[in-house]
Structure formats: C-alpha cells, structure tokens
Design a protein around this motif. Structure first.
Motif, PDB file in Angstrom:
ATOM      1  N   THR A 183       0.920  -1.096  -0.011  1.00 44.84           N
ATOM      2  CA  THR A 183       0.159  -0.045  -0.017  1.00 44.84           C
ATOM      3  C   THR A 183       0.809   1.220   0.040  1.00 44.84           C
ATOM      4  N   CYS A 184       0.477   2.377  -0.355  1.00 47.61           N
ATOM      5  CA  CYS A 184       0.924   3.595  -0.360  1.00 47.61           C
ATOM      6  C   CYS A 184       1.033   4.072   0.983  1.00 47.61           C
ATOM      7  N   TYR A 208      -2.373  -1.641  -3.718  1.00 48.05           N
ATOM      8  CA  TYR A 208      -1.452  -2.360  -4.862  1.00 48.05           C
ATOM      9  C   TYR A 208      -1.235  -3.744  -4.928  1.00 48.05           C
ATOM     10  N   HIS A 209      -0.873  -4.331  -5.677  1.00 54.29           N
ATOM     11  CA  HIS A 209      -0.524  -5.689  -5.810  1.00 54.29           C
ATOM     12  C   HIS A 209       0.836  -5.985  -7.091  1.00 54.29           C
ATOM     13  N   ASP A 210       1.773  -6.728  -6.346  1.00 51.17           N
ATOM     14  CA  ASP A 210       2.952  -6.803  -7.428  1.00 51.17           C
ATOM     15  C   ASP A 210       2.522  -7.249  -8.770  1.00 51.17           C
ATOM     16  N   VAL A 253       3.006   4.457 -12.885  1.00 50.48           N
ATOM     17  CA  VAL A 253       4.381   4.680 -13.105  1.00 50.48           C
ATOM     18  C   VAL A 253       4.869   3.833 -12.005  1.00 50.48           C
ATOM     19  N   ALA A 254       5.909   2.864 -12.260  1.00 52.01           N
ATOM     20  CA  ALA A 254       6.708   2.123 -11.198  1.00 52.01           C
ATOM     21  C   ALA A 254       7.063   3.157 -10.137  1.00 52.01           C
ATOM     22  N   GLY A 255       6.755   3.027  -8.884  1.00 50.07           N
ATOM     23  CA  GLY A 255       7.257   3.470  -7.852  1.00 50.07           C
ATOM     24  C   GLY A 255       6.672   4.849  -7.426  1.00 50.07           C
ATOM     25  N   THR A 256       5.541   5.319  -8.208  1.00 48.92           N
ATOM     26  CA  THR A 256       4.708   6.549  -7.659  1.00 48.92           C
ATOM     27  C   THR A 256       3.201   6.043  -7.523  1.00 48.92           C
ATOM     28  N   ASP A 281       6.763   6.205  -1.268  1.00 51.56           N
ATOM     29  CA  ASP A 281       7.008   5.090  -0.303  1.00 51.56           C
ATOM     30  C   ASP A 281       5.778   4.341  -0.081  1.00 51.56           C
ATOM     31  N   PHE A 282       6.106   3.204  -0.185  1.00 44.09           N
ATOM     32  CA  PHE A 282       4.987   2.121  -0.101  1.00 44.09           C
ATOM     33  C   PHE A 282       5.334   1.166   1.024  1.00 44.09           C
ATOM     34  N   LYS A 283       4.376   0.467   1.633  1.00 45.84           N
ATOM     35  CA  LYS A 283       4.709  -0.404   2.670  1.00 45.84           C
ATOM     36  C   LYS A 283       4.049  -1.760   2.686  1.00 45.84           C
ATOM     37  N   ARG A 284       4.642  -2.621   3.326  1.00 42.90           N
ATOM     38  CA  ARG A 284       3.994  -3.996   3.536  1.00 42.90           C
ATOM     39  C   ARG A 284       3.548  -4.365   4.804  1.00 42.90           C
ATOM     40  N   ARG A 285       2.531  -5.306   5.029  1.00 43.51           N
ATOM     41  CA  ARG A 285       2.187  -5.692   6.384  1.00 43.51           C
ATOM     42  C   ARG A 285       3.084  -6.815   6.966  1.00 43.51           C
ATOM     43  N   PRO A 286       3.438  -6.736   8.156  1.00 44.94           N
ATOM     44  CA  PRO A 286       4.250  -7.900   8.758  1.00 44.94           C
ATOM     45  C   PRO A 286       3.421  -9.109   8.801  1.00 44.94           C
TER      46      PRO A 286
END
Ligand code: ADP
Ligand code: ADP
Ligand code: ZN
Length: 216
Positions: free
Chosen positions: A129-130, A137-139, A146-149, A157-162
């Motif tokens: 997610t942003c 989002y999903h890989d 636009v990749a990375g935006t 800045d994107f993050k993934r849940r632990p």
C-alpha cells in the motif's frame, strides 16, 4: 446505505471499499486499519492487539466492537458505511446489530466475495500500500501506472504488512473458516446476502457490487 463486505483475507474487501468511497462516498470502516493505527500509536488497545495480529489470530470482540462504534459516531449525518473485516465472529455480528439499532441505522447488504483459497496466498504475499494515502496495490495484479509512484497521491513510499506472510495467512484463513464463515447464515436468513465471484478481475468485481447497490 450500510454494507458489509465479507470474505477471507485477500478476497479484495479493502480494494473494493476504497473504490466505493471514491465513487459513492461510502466510508470504509476497517477494523484491521483501526487496529494497525492503534499498534502504531502504541495505545493500550494497540499494545494488547500487536502480538495477536502478528500471529494471525483474532483480537477480542469487545475491543473491535468498541472501535466500530466510535468510528460510526464520527460519520457525517446520513453517510453510509462499508464494514470491511467486521464482523468476524457471531458475537461481533450481534454487537453490530445493537450498535446500528442504537443509532437508528440498518444493514442494507452483506456482499460475500467468493474466492479460491489457493489464490489468496499469492494475493496476500504480493500486497502493498501507499504509505501516504493507503491506496492498495499488488505486485502482479494492480501495479502503479508509473512504477514507484502512487497513482492517487504521487507518493513514493510504499509499505507491506508484517502479517502478510504465508505462515500467518494460513492461520488467518483458518480463523475465517472457523469463526467468520459461520456468521453468513445469520444474514442469509434476513435475505440480504449477495454472492460475488471474487476471483474475477478487480473492475469486474466493482461492477458487480455497483449493480447490487444500484438495485437498492
Ligand atoms: P482484503 O481487504 O480482503 O484482505 P485486499 O483488497 O487488500 O484484500 O486485496 C488483497 C490483494 O489482492 C491486494 O494486493 C489487491 O491489490 C489484490 N486484489 C484485490 N482484488 C483482486 C482481484 N479481484 N484480482 C486480483 N487481485 C486482487
Ligand atoms: P485481512 O482482511 O487481510 O484479513 P485485516 O486488516 O482485516 O486483514 O485484519 C488484520 C488483523 O487484525 C487480523 O488478522 C486480526 O488479528 C485483526 N482484526 C481485524 N479485524 C478484526 C475483527 N473484526 N475481529 C478480530 N480481529 C480483527
Ligand atoms: Zn498514495
């Protein structure tokens, strides 16, 4: 209009709730998001929930129902809600009935996203997610244009849940089967359940939900 989106982890509840907010202004009430905010802020609720969430188990009914009540009270008059990830147990379903009744609100639809469990692990392990706006989002299935935006806010800045790892996902699925799936009959008996093919592409799922909302 008040709607419950029901489905196992990775079914697409959050994705669809974000779209319903953008299109209809229906407010996404996600107990998962509320709990993650509490963990981050290290509130008493967050401190209690952190390890439970990391293990993929369920936080206590009393905690999540209190969070939902508070968030409902923060809505504007007449604003509809999408319940995402709540209720997850029979006691939570009972609590939601009481919470809505106290406020003179009712449940219009319970929309169940039918998904194939084997596909969920890929969905969950590819989810991000942003960090700024929360857009999901999903890989593979929903990359930023636009990749990375971020498409929505331009953030980088994107993050993934632990807890979005294969081991925890298996526990979360088992919790869903054991405790959440059994609440469907409560709503079936009221004639407010619709089943949607959650394996369809994201836009197709949105269209199916839109059709249910349009029908009233
Ligand atoms: P939930 O809120 O039900 O746990 P999400 O909405 O976060 O699920 O979706 C999980 C992941 O799968 C996200 O990365 C999302 O982009 C992706 N996803 C959601 N719906 C679909 C779909 N219909 N087809 C393919 N991928 C999807
Ligand atoms: P997902 O839809 O991907 O399963 P959520 O973001 O809804 O994930 O929930 C993440 C975690 O937060 C859950 O595994 C659970 O520990 C906790 N949680 C969220 N909502 C509830 C709820 N209604 N009842 C109990 N625990 C919850
Ligand atoms: Zn963003």
């Amino acid at each position: 209009m008040n709607i419950i989106l029901l489905g196992p982890p990775g079914a697409g509840k959050g994705t669809q709730a974000q779209r319903l907010f953008d299109r209809h202004g229906l407010r996404q009430l996600s107990t998962g998001d509320m709990l993650r905010a509490a963990v981050k802020a290290e509130t008493p609720v967050g401190l209690q929930a952190k390890a439970v969430m990391a293990a993929g188990e369920l936080v206590s009914d009393a905690i999540v129902s209190a969070l939902i009540g508070d968030e409902l009270d923060a809505l504007g008059p007449g604003q509809g809600a999408i319940f995402d990830g709540y209720p997850r147990t029979a006691p939570q379903a009972d609590a939601l009935d009481a919470i809505l009744a106290e406020r003179g609100l009712r449940l219009d639809h319970v929309i169940e996203l039918d998904v194939d469990e084997d596909a969920l692990v890929e969905r969950i392990t590819g989810r991000f997610t942003c960090a700024a706006c929360g857009k999901g989002y999903h890989d593979r299935f929903e990359q930023p244009v636009v990749a990375g935006t971020c498409d929505k806010c331009g953030g980088h800045d994107f993050k993934r849940r632990p807890d979005d790892n294969e081991l925890t996902v298996r526990t979360r699925m088992a919790e869903y089967r054991a405790k959440t799936a059994p609440i469907l009959p409560i709503y079936e008996a009221r004639g407010i359940v619709s089943h949607i093919d959650g394996m369809a592409p994201i836009d197709t799922v949105t269209a199916a939900i839109e059709a249910i909302i349009a029908a009233g």
